[in-house]
Write a protein that holds these residues in place. Sequence first.
Motif, short mmCIF file in Angstrom:
data_model
loop_
_atom_site.label_atom_id
_atom_site.label_comp_id
_atom_site.label_asym_id
_atom_site.label_seq_id
_atom_site.Cartn_x
_atom_site.Cartn_y
_atom_site.Cartn_z
N LEU A 44 -66.23 -4.57 -15.78
CA LEU A 44 -66.22 -4.16 -17.19
C LEU A 44 -64.80 -3.90 -17.69
O LEU A 44 -64.47 -4.23 -18.83
N MET A 45 -63.96 -3.32 -16.83
CA MET A 45 -62.56 -3.10 -17.22
C MET A 45 -61.86 -4.44 -17.44
O MET A 45 -61.08 -4.60 -18.39
N LEU A 46 -62.13 -5.40 -16.57
CA LEU A 46 -61.54 -6.73 -16.72
C LEU A 46 -62.01 -7.38 -18.02
O LEU A 46 -61.19 -7.95 -18.76
N VAL A 102 -67.77 -1.43 -12.56
CA VAL A 102 -66.76 -0.78 -13.40
C VAL A 102 -65.51 -1.65 -13.49
O VAL A 102 -64.94 -1.84 -14.57
N LEU A 103 -65.07 -2.21 -12.36
CA LEU A 103 -63.89 -3.09 -12.38
C LEU A 103 -64.15 -4.33 -13.23
O LEU A 103 -63.27 -4.78 -13.97
N ASP A 146 -63.02 -5.80 -20.71
CA ASP A 146 -62.40 -5.06 -21.81
C ASP A 146 -60.96 -5.51 -22.04
O ASP A 146 -60.54 -5.71 -23.18
N ARG A 147 -60.21 -5.68 -20.97
CA ARG A 147 -58.82 -6.13 -21.10
C ARG A 147 -58.77 -7.54 -21.70
O ARG A 147 -57.91 -7.84 -22.53
N TYR A 148 -59.66 -8.39 -21.28
CA TYR A 148 -59.70 -9.76 -21.81
C TYR A 148 -60.00 -9.75 -23.31
O TYR A 148 -59.34 -10.42 -24.10
N ASN A 201 -67.49 -2.14 -8.30
CA ASN A 201 -67.32 -3.52 -8.73
C ASN A 201 -67.78 -3.74 -10.18
O ASN A 201 -67.14 -4.47 -10.93
#
Length: 176
Positions: A158-160, A155-156, A162-164, A153
């Motif tokens: 942080l990925m979200l 990592v997900l 980063d995409r934002y 969760n």
Amino acid sequence: MKENINTPLGDGGIDDRLWEFIDGQSSIEEGSAIEKLIETNKQWKEKYHELLELHQLVQASALEEPSLRFTKNVMEEIAKYQIAPAAKNYINNKIIWGIGIFFITLIIGFLIYGFGQVDWNAGSDNKLPIDISKVDYGKFFNNTYVNVFMMVNVVLGLMLLDRYLAAKKKKLQKEA
């Protein structure tokens, strides 16, 4: 009533009179008296040369003045840029929903795991089947599955994020 120039005035009096002399604001009488003091008195002579050097430095380093249209030019440059839109226009609702779903999933995961650890057959009387004082919280956070779930969760999330931020940066570069 003016003080006599020959009397000791201290630094403030000397400074004032020398500045008036350097700027050409002193009268002819005072000017000639100050010239005599500069020639005869060592203190006046040193102070005169010090102030004269400072005066020349100030004159040599005159600041540039802006053009007459400076203010208008600045305002015209600012007018080229768009005014920031209202928050409703630049907040992406998909990102808000994504963050909300992330936290809801995290909470639901903890609840499912917690209810899975409860022994439902333990109590037969009308009391609640859960004795909160006997719950071992160490099981929740020392379990490998919980740790893996939390790491996934994070990592997900942080990925979200980063995409934002990448989308926001791309949008700002496109506008510029």
